[in-house]
Design a protein around this motif. Structure first.
Motif, PDB file in Angstrom:
ATOM      1  N   GLU A   1      71.239  22.781  48.549  1.00 21.58           N
ATOM      2  CA  GLU A   1      71.699  23.728  47.528  1.00 21.58           C
ATOM      3  C   GLU A   1      70.579  24.074  46.564  1.00 21.58           C
ATOM      4  OE1 GLU A   1      74.877  21.497  45.884  1.00 21.58           O
ATOM      5  OE2 GLU A   1      76.416  22.630  46.953  1.00 21.58           O
ATOM      6  N   CYS A   2      69.889  23.015  46.169  1.00 18.48           N
ATOM      7  CA  CYS A   2      68.822  23.171  45.182  1.00 18.48           C
ATOM      8  C   CYS A   2      67.747  24.120  45.675  1.00 18.48           C
ATOM      9  CB  CYS A   2      68.261  21.800  44.898  1.00 18.48           C
ATOM     10  SG  CYS A   2      66.721  21.829  44.041  1.00 18.48           S
ATOM     11  N   TYR A   3      67.341  23.970  46.945  1.00 19.07           N
ATOM     12  CA  TYR A   3      66.276  24.833  47.442  1.00 19.07           C
ATOM     13  C   TYR A   3      66.765  26.265  47.614  1.00 19.07           C
ATOM     14  CZ  TYR A   3      62.032  26.288  49.680  1.00 19.07           C
ATOM     15  OH  TYR A   3      60.852  26.935  49.940  1.00 19.07           O
ATOM     16  N   ARG A   4      68.000  26.403  48.082  1.00 21.73           N
ATOM     17  CA  ARG A   4      68.524  27.746  48.270  1.00 21.73           C
ATOM     18  C   ARG A   4      68.554  28.490  46.925  1.00 21.73           C
ATOM     19  NH1 ARG A   4      72.533  29.565  52.297  1.00 21.73           N
ATOM     20  NH2 ARG A   4      73.306  27.449  52.507  1.00 21.73           N
ATOM     21  N   MET A   5      68.949  27.788  45.900  1.00 23.38           N
ATOM     22  CA  MET A   5      69.011  28.435  44.588  1.00 23.38           C
ATOM     23  C   MET A   5      67.623  28.858  44.118  1.00 23.38           C
ATOM     24  SD  MET A   5      70.405  27.000  40.951  1.00 23.38           S
ATOM     25  CE  MET A   5      68.918  26.051  40.750  1.00 23.38           C
ATOM     26  N   GLN A   6      66.656  27.966  44.273  1.00 27.60           N
ATOM     27  CA  GLN A   6      65.294  28.306  43.852  1.00 27.60           C
ATOM     28  C   GLN A   6      64.768  29.505  44.630  1.00 27.60           C
ATOM     29  OE1 GLN A   6      62.518  24.933  43.121  1.00 27.60           O
ATOM     30  NE2 GLN A   6      64.286  23.616  43.456  1.00 27.60           N
ATOM     31  N   LEU A   7      65.039  29.508  45.932  1.00 31.52           N
ATOM     32  CA  LEU A   7      64.586  30.614  46.769  1.00 31.52           C
ATOM     33  C   LEU A   7      65.223  31.926  46.296  1.00 31.52           C
ATOM     34  CD1 LEU A   7      62.768  31.031  49.186  1.00 31.52           C
ATOM     35  CD2 LEU A   7      64.742  30.661  50.680  1.00 31.52           C
ATOM     36  N   GLY A   8      66.505  31.864  46.035  1.00 34.09           N
ATOM     37  CA  GLY A   8      67.207  33.052  45.565  1.00 34.09           C
ATOM     38  C   GLY A   8      66.652  33.567  44.256  1.00 34.09           C
ATOM     39  N   MET A   9      66.361  32.662  43.343  1.00 30.66           N
ATOM     40  CA  MET A   9      65.848  33.087  42.041  1.00 30.66           C
ATOM     41  C   MET A   9      64.443  33.642  42.147  1.00 30.66           C
ATOM     42  SD  MET A   9      67.425  30.288  39.423  1.00 30.66           S
ATOM     43  CE  MET A   9      69.187  30.345  39.049  1.00 30.66           C
ATOM     44  N   TYR A  10      63.670  33.108  43.095  1.00 24.39           N
ATOM     45  CA  TYR A  10      62.316  33.592  43.272  1.00 24.39           C
ATOM     46  C   TYR A  10      62.313  35.065  43.670  1.00 24.39           C
ATOM     47  CZ  TYR A  10      57.639  34.150  45.185  1.00 24.39           C
ATOM     48  OH  TYR A  10      56.375  34.607  45.443  1.00 24.39           O
ATOM     49  N   PHE A  11      63.308  35.465  44.466  1.00 27.03           N
ATOM     50  CA  PHE A  11      63.366  36.850  44.943  1.00 27.03           C
ATOM     51  C   PHE A  11      64.301  37.716  44.098  1.00 27.03           C
ATOM     52  CE2 PHE A  11      61.718  34.903  48.830  1.00 27.03           C
ATOM     53  CZ  PHE A  11      60.768  35.837  49.201  1.00 27.03           C
ATOM     54  N   SER A  12      64.828  37.154  43.029  1.00 26.95           N
ATOM     55  CA  SER A  12      65.807  37.909  42.235  1.00 26.95           C
ATOM     56  C   SER A  12      65.114  38.937  41.348  1.00 26.95           C
ATOM     57  CB  SER A  12      66.637  36.956  41.391  1.00 26.95           C
ATOM     58  OG  SER A  12      65.826  36.285  40.453  1.00 26.95           O
ATOM     59  N   ALA A  13      65.893  39.766  40.730  1.00 26.65           N
ATOM     60  CA  ALA A  13      65.382  40.877  39.925  1.00 26.65           C
ATOM     61  C   ALA A  13      64.354  40.375  38.912  1.00 26.65           C
ATOM     62  CB  ALA A  13      66.530  41.565  39.210  1.00 26.65           C
ATOM     63  N   PRO A  14      63.232  41.087  38.796  1.00 29.87           N
ATOM     64  CA  PRO A  14      62.104  40.593  38.015  1.00 29.87           C
ATOM     65  C   PRO A  14      62.401  40.395  36.530  1.00 29.87           C
ATOM     66  CG  PRO A  14      61.727  42.855  38.747  1.00 29.87           C
ATOM     67  CD  PRO A  14      62.919  42.360  39.478  1.00 29.87           C
ATOM     68  N   GLU A  15      63.377  41.104  36.004  1.00 32.17           N
ATOM     69  CA  GLU A  15      63.701  40.913  34.585  1.00 32.17           C
ATOM     70  C   GLU A  15      64.985  40.123  34.384  1.00 32.17           C
ATOM     71  OE1 GLU A  15      63.518  44.411  32.191  1.00 32.17           O
ATOM     72  OE2 GLU A  15      61.498  44.940  32.860  1.00 32.17           O
ATOM     73  N   SER A  16      65.496  39.562  35.472  1.00 31.90           N
ATOM     74  CA  SER A  16      66.683  38.722  35.337  1.00 31.90           C
ATOM     75  C   SER A  16      66.279  37.363  34.770  1.00 31.90           C
ATOM     76  CB  SER A  16      67.356  38.539  36.687  1.00 31.90           C
ATOM     77  OG  SER A  16      66.520  37.798  37.554  1.00 31.90           O
TER      78      SER A  16
END
Lengths: 191, 191
Positions: free
Chosen positions: A98-113
């Motif tokens: 879960e932890c890695y999936r979340m980090q991966l998702g945030m890495y590719f998330s909107a740049p100003e999010s």
DNA sequence: GACTTAATATACCGAACGGTATATTATGTT
DNA sequence: AACATAATATACCGTTCGGTATATTAAGTC
């Protein structure tokens, strides 16, 4: 002050929910209800919702880096080093999916999010670790020289592509796969 | 019925905002204000906020696929095919940067978030296109056989890694880079 | 020009948002 | 036991959320 129990449980529930539905879509209310506490308890341990996220990433990304850093040291054998790094990622992903999936998702998330802004420093550390490996390796392999940033990004891309397959349950993270992946990165898909 | 103008402008503004701060963090209010209209106008063209997202992806992901599909046809030369695919991605990213960044972000977003659920069918098509290329190529290259899914994912990972560097302004998407990237994918980072 | 429908605005809905003032219950200290 | 403070709950704040009932204007049709 002995009962940090609720703090941990809040972080655990936040991880589960943020991972599943995303930081912005999850309300503070949901987090506290999942943890079986109330809002003032959350705000006793964290300044704000963003503070909760920061604390979560400090815990989780810290755990990842703790496993990666000792492996990301070039000692004369690039293949071996890349294998060790990949093994460390695999190990972490399997124990903290879960932890890695979340980090991966945030890495590719909107740049100003908020999620992206919160993960950025930790992502930069990962990139820098890999870049240093390629810089050091270039001392022995002249044809690698001057492309550290690209190789670091390319290798991270390969790592995340493979892990992506694991997260989609399309393969398992075996030691065999470590060798195959590094070999492919080093020598291409032929051979 | 002649004035679809506002509909287009709503989609344009939604793209900009969703790309910058993420679907969940952007309110309907912001979108209509950016477009210079009011909420009933938005709800005249779209069922809901989710409907706006779906329409946006249909337009944007459709544009991407329109450029990729004709290139993703294996015609006896795997290197050439992979180069054509990559060139098509590069071309699209350069002309629709925001659009690709948003799609990339949603592909990696939380699995139960609306953004991820909305992008999934389009991502599956991309993956399938690449997989078919490797399946067909395996008829000529026996040593590729049985690993279509992995190669498709690995190549998509490389594509996104390179594009990621472009989005971070660390390199430019040149024709030279097309050759280098495919060559590296086929033959590794040496040579 | 009369009529219909598409397109837009004003003003509002209940619900959920992030966050807090206040009060109460534990807990560790002296 | 008295006290201080950490930890938690109840009940609430103003704001924003996604969405809509109603009314009005613009546009195409006969």
């Amino acid at each position: 002050m002995l009962s940090m129990d609720n703090r941990q449980r809040l972080l655990d529930c936040a991880l589960k929910l943020f991972n599943l539905r995303g930081y912005d879509a999850v309300g503070v209310r949901e987090v506290v209800e999942a943890a079986g506490v109330t809002k003032p308890t959350l705000y006793h341990y964290f300044d704000s919702k963003r503070g909760l996220l920061d604390a979560l990433l400090q815990r989780e990304a810290g755990r990842l880096l703790a496993e990666i850093v000792p492996c990301a040291v070039y000692q004369g054998d690039l293949v071996l080093t890349l294998e060790n790094i990949l093994r460390a990622y695999f190990s972490f992903v399997q124990t903290h999916t879960e932890c890695y999936r979340m980090q991966l998702g945030m890495y590719f998330s909107a740049p100003e999010s908020e999620g992206n802004q919160a993960i950025r420093p930790y992502a930069a550390i990962q990139h820098q670790l890999l870049e240093e490996v390629f810089i050091q390796a270039a001392e022995n392999h002249g044809n690698l020289r001057g492309r550290h940033a690209r190789y670091a990004a390319a290798y991270l891309g390969v790592i995340n592509a493979v892990i992506g397959l694991y997260l989609n349950e399309e393969l398992q993270l075996t030691d065999e796969l470590v060798y195959q992946t590094v070999h492919q990165f080093m020598h291409g898909i032929f051979s």
